[in-house]
Design a protein around this motif. Structure first.
Motif: not given
Length: 338
Positions: A73-76, A142-143, A188-189
């Motif tokens: 869920g961590i984009d970009g 994510r937060r 988190a890749r």
């Protein structure tokens, strides 16, 4: 099960590389605790004696990540700044300072690491000393990335399967493939990496493995003086990686000379910290725009290289100049107060 393990060990005993399916089976059994202590020790020492290949290291990465607590869920664009350790230099926490400076500049940094093994203050020790949290759940990750652009993933929290491996490593008491795995196992890749190695011969092995495991842009660095980071002591050897995220891409070896960016040489003593308290104090000074000049110069080199990876088209001289300005402005200190 026993026959397959025997096949793996027999292959290694003859000095042959493991085919992908044998490597996958071996690492899966090792991490699931399905090898006896004797088998596990023979497996790890067999790999070391013949020399680990990128394919074998890739299968180890895949097996470990399949058993990890994953973060999604961590984009970009995201980046990890990490080293293999083992340079024995007790230098200040350059990778942590680099990571926090980048975060203060607006880049998403997901750093993965552990406590000190061969240094006076490991990444986890430094992060804890700065007052940032270690024990996190994926939702916290994510937060915090959204809040600070920085989060630290404490390796024992995200890799429970390693409990089956640690007793074997302690009993062996020598370097194994697992000394190389840590920097490759960020759950988190991140798609960008600045990865340091303490031995120059590891540059192609680690770069090939990053490419095969889907990293898009990376620099694997070996710094002058035998460091796993760029240093002011002289030219660094660097493997630059440009990948497609599917295991294909190009590797290019370059050299980066600090003198080209107006950075004077220094001694190992000028980069060292004797203990954790000193390491944390120096980190706070550096993140606020101060600190000893040789350490600031080392940060310029590493932040500049990371910016070169994160911002396509940003030439190294411009990246180094941007890094110098960000450090002078205390960009990393903003993260601590976010």
């Amino acid at each position: 099960m026993q026959t397959a393990t025997s096949t793996i060990l027999e292959t290694l005993a003859t000095g042959m590389d493991l085919a992908p399916e044998l490597a996958e089976a071996g690492f899966s059994r090792l991490m699931d605790g399905e090898m006896t202590c004797a088998q596990a020790g023979s497996f790890l020492m067999g790999l070391r004696m013949k020399g680990e290949t990128p394919q074998e290291l890739t299968e180890a990465v895949r097996a470990a990540l399949a058993r990890a607590v994953r973060v999604t869920g961590i984009d970009g664009p995201t980046i990890d700044i990490v080293g293999t350790g083992g340079d024995g230099r007790s230098s200040f926490n350059c990778s942590t300072a680099t990571a926090l400076t980048l975060a203060g500049m607006g880049h998403r940094v997901v750093k993965h690491g552990n406590r000190a093994v061969s240094s006076s203050c490991g990444a986890a020790d430094a992060v804890e000393g700065l007052g940032l949290p270690l024990e996190l759940d994926p939702e916290d990750v994510r937060r915090l990335v959204a809040q600070r652009n920085f989060v630290f993933l404490f390796a024992p929290r995200f890799h429970p399967a390693f409990r089956n491996v640690m007793p074997i490593r302690r009993e062996l008491g020598v370097r194994t493939l697992f000394n190389l795995l840590g920097p490759l196992l960020n759950p988190a890749r991140p798609n960008h990496m600045l990865l340091g190695v303490a031995r120059a011969e590891l540059l192609p092995l680690m770069a090939q493995t990053l490419l095969m495991t889907g990293v898009r842009r990376a620099a694997v660095v070996h710094g002058a003086g035998g460091y796993d980071e760029l240093t002011p002591m002289g030219p660094a050897r660097i493997m630059l990686l440009e990948g497609d995220g599917e295991g294909r891409g190009t590797l290019t070896e370059i050299s980066v000379d600090p003198a080209d960016y107006g950075i004077a040489p220094c001694t190992p003593e000028e980069l060292a910290v004797p203990d954790r308290d000193t390491a944390v104090r120096v980190l706070r000074e550096l993140l606020s725009g101060g600190g000893p000049a040789p350490m600031r110069d080392m940060l310029v080199l590493n932040v500049g290289m990371a910016l070169h990876l994160l911002e396509p088209g940003l030439a190294l001289p411009d990246a180094m100049a941007a890094a110098r300005l960000a450090l002078a402005a205390g960009a990393g200190g903003k993260v601590l107060h976010a």
